[in-house]
Scaffold this active site. Structure first.
Site, PDB file in Angstrom:
ATOM      1  N   LEU A 137      33.644  10.567   9.013  1.00 51.77           N
ATOM      2  CA  LEU A 137      33.790  11.696   8.468  1.00 51.77           C
ATOM      3  C   LEU A 137      36.048  11.736   7.958  1.00 51.77           C
ATOM      4  O   LEU A 137      35.773  11.137   9.137  1.00 51.77           O
ATOM      5  CB  LEU A 137      34.093  13.319   8.761  1.00 51.77           C
ATOM      6  CG  LEU A 137      32.459  13.755   8.979  1.00 51.77           C
ATOM      7  CD1 LEU A 137      32.594  15.130   9.361  1.00 51.77           C
ATOM      8  CD2 LEU A 137      31.420  14.288   7.305  1.00 51.77           C
ATOM      9  N   ASP A 138      36.188  11.924   6.718  1.00 47.20           N
ATOM     10  CA  ASP A 138      38.184  11.828   6.674  1.00 47.20           C
ATOM     11  C   ASP A 138      38.327  12.360   8.485  1.00 47.20           C
ATOM     12  O   ASP A 138      37.575  13.127   8.927  1.00 47.20           O
ATOM     13  CB  ASP A 138      38.256  12.390   5.939  1.00 47.20           C
ATOM     14  CG  ASP A 138      37.977  12.080   4.445  1.00 47.20           C
ATOM     15  OD1 ASP A 138      37.507  10.827   4.371  1.00 47.20           O
ATOM     16  OD2 ASP A 138      37.764  12.622   3.343  1.00 47.20           O
TER      17      ASP A 138
END
Length: 312
Positions: A137-138
């Protein structure tokens, strides 16, 4: 310290790597092949040099598994919001601001550092004592992320993502109001040709990779929309790039967004990995988790709902 296994072949068998993968289910086939390459497998007291040899009744196999080597990372006591955990898997609800994996500029303070502290006796992946990051996930995207504790779990989860049996669902608030209630974006994504820190829609023949995002409107909020996204592929920044291409960038996205303020102090883009469904690598049972929305996301929704009510 070595873990040693002695096995006696009881019937003619296929290739040695397949046989060992069946007999030792805690080891993935790729890990077994790695051990063969390292000279850690003997057949009838001779070092096995090929993963392709066929076994016969009476063959005796000796397998040495070196203890996992510590990763040159510092375990750090960072609080984790754990949604599921057993000896194979760990699923957490990642907060905004937490980088998943160490990288230039972020050598520590990452999710990997936190997991190393939480699991001090981690069996490791591929002979290295580390958690298996299967999908990312960013930094400022929140929500559910699965981490493999063992080699077999890592391989199994990777296979699920490639076969598209794992289900990843997101909630995001976007600018504007889509004209339809649902749709699919099938546009390849690759590194931006000018700005190497960004991703972009890039034709496959120019290095882009297939990227497919399914979306549907969950709630209309005046000039904003809460959208339910489901990923079929998992490219870097996929939802953010596809949303921007639709003309409806994610609210608060500093890279692909409009830069307009919505009156809420967001820590990052309003994008949350809401649901995650994976198959357990050992039992085969399906595990489904729901990650609670962060407070800032709920605050944003409340404000936009109130604005919408006032405007009618």
């Amino acid at each position: 310290m070595l873990n040693e296994f002695d096995l006696q072949v009881e019937e003619d068998s296929a290739r040695i790597d397949r046989y060992l993968a069946e007999e030792l289910p805690d080891l993935s086939r790729s890990r077994i092949q790695q051990l063969i390459e390292q000279g850690k497998v003997q057949v009838n007291d001779k070092v096995c040099t090929s993963k392709k040899i066929n076994l016969k009744v009476g063959d005796r196999i000796t397998l040495e598994i070196p203890e996992a080597q510590p990763l040159e990372l510092i375990p750090q006591d960072i609080p984790l919001d754990i949604l599921y955990e057993d000896d194979q898997l760990l699923i957490i609800n990642k907060p905004a601001g937490l980088v998943v994996h160490p990288a230039p500029g972020h050598p520590n303070g990452t999710l990997v550092n936190a997991v190393l502290a939480h699991c001090p006796n981690l069996p490791g992946i591929g002979g290295v004592q580390r958690p298996g990051i299967v999908h990312r996930l960013d930094k400022d995207t929140t929500g559910a992320i699965a981490i493999a504790k063992t080699d077999i779990a890592y391989q199994h989860l990777q296979a699920q993502l490639q076969a598209k049996t794992a289900r990843r669902e997101y909630l995001g608030v976007v600018y504007g109001a889509p004209k339809t209630e649902s749709g699919t974006i099938d546009l390849p994504i690759g590194r931006h040709p000018q700005d190497r820190k960004k991703m972009a829609i890039v034709p496959v023949e120019e290095g882009g990779r297939t990227a497919i995002t399914h979306w549907r409107v969950k709630e209309r909020l005046g000039n904003y929309t809460l959208i339910h996204f489901q990923l079929e592929t998992g490219r870097t920044h996929q939802i953010r790039v596809h949303s921007a291409k639709m003309g409806h960038p994610i609210v608060g996205d500093p890279v692909y967004g409009s830069g307009r303020s919505v009156g809420v102090n967001l820590p990052g883009q309003a994008l949350h990995a809401w649901k995650l469904k994976v198959q357990h690598p050992i039992s085969g049972d399906w595990i489904e988790v729901n990650a609670q929305l962060p407070q800032t996301f709920n605050t944003l929704l409340d404000i936009l709902r109130k604005r919408g009510a006032i405007s009618y």
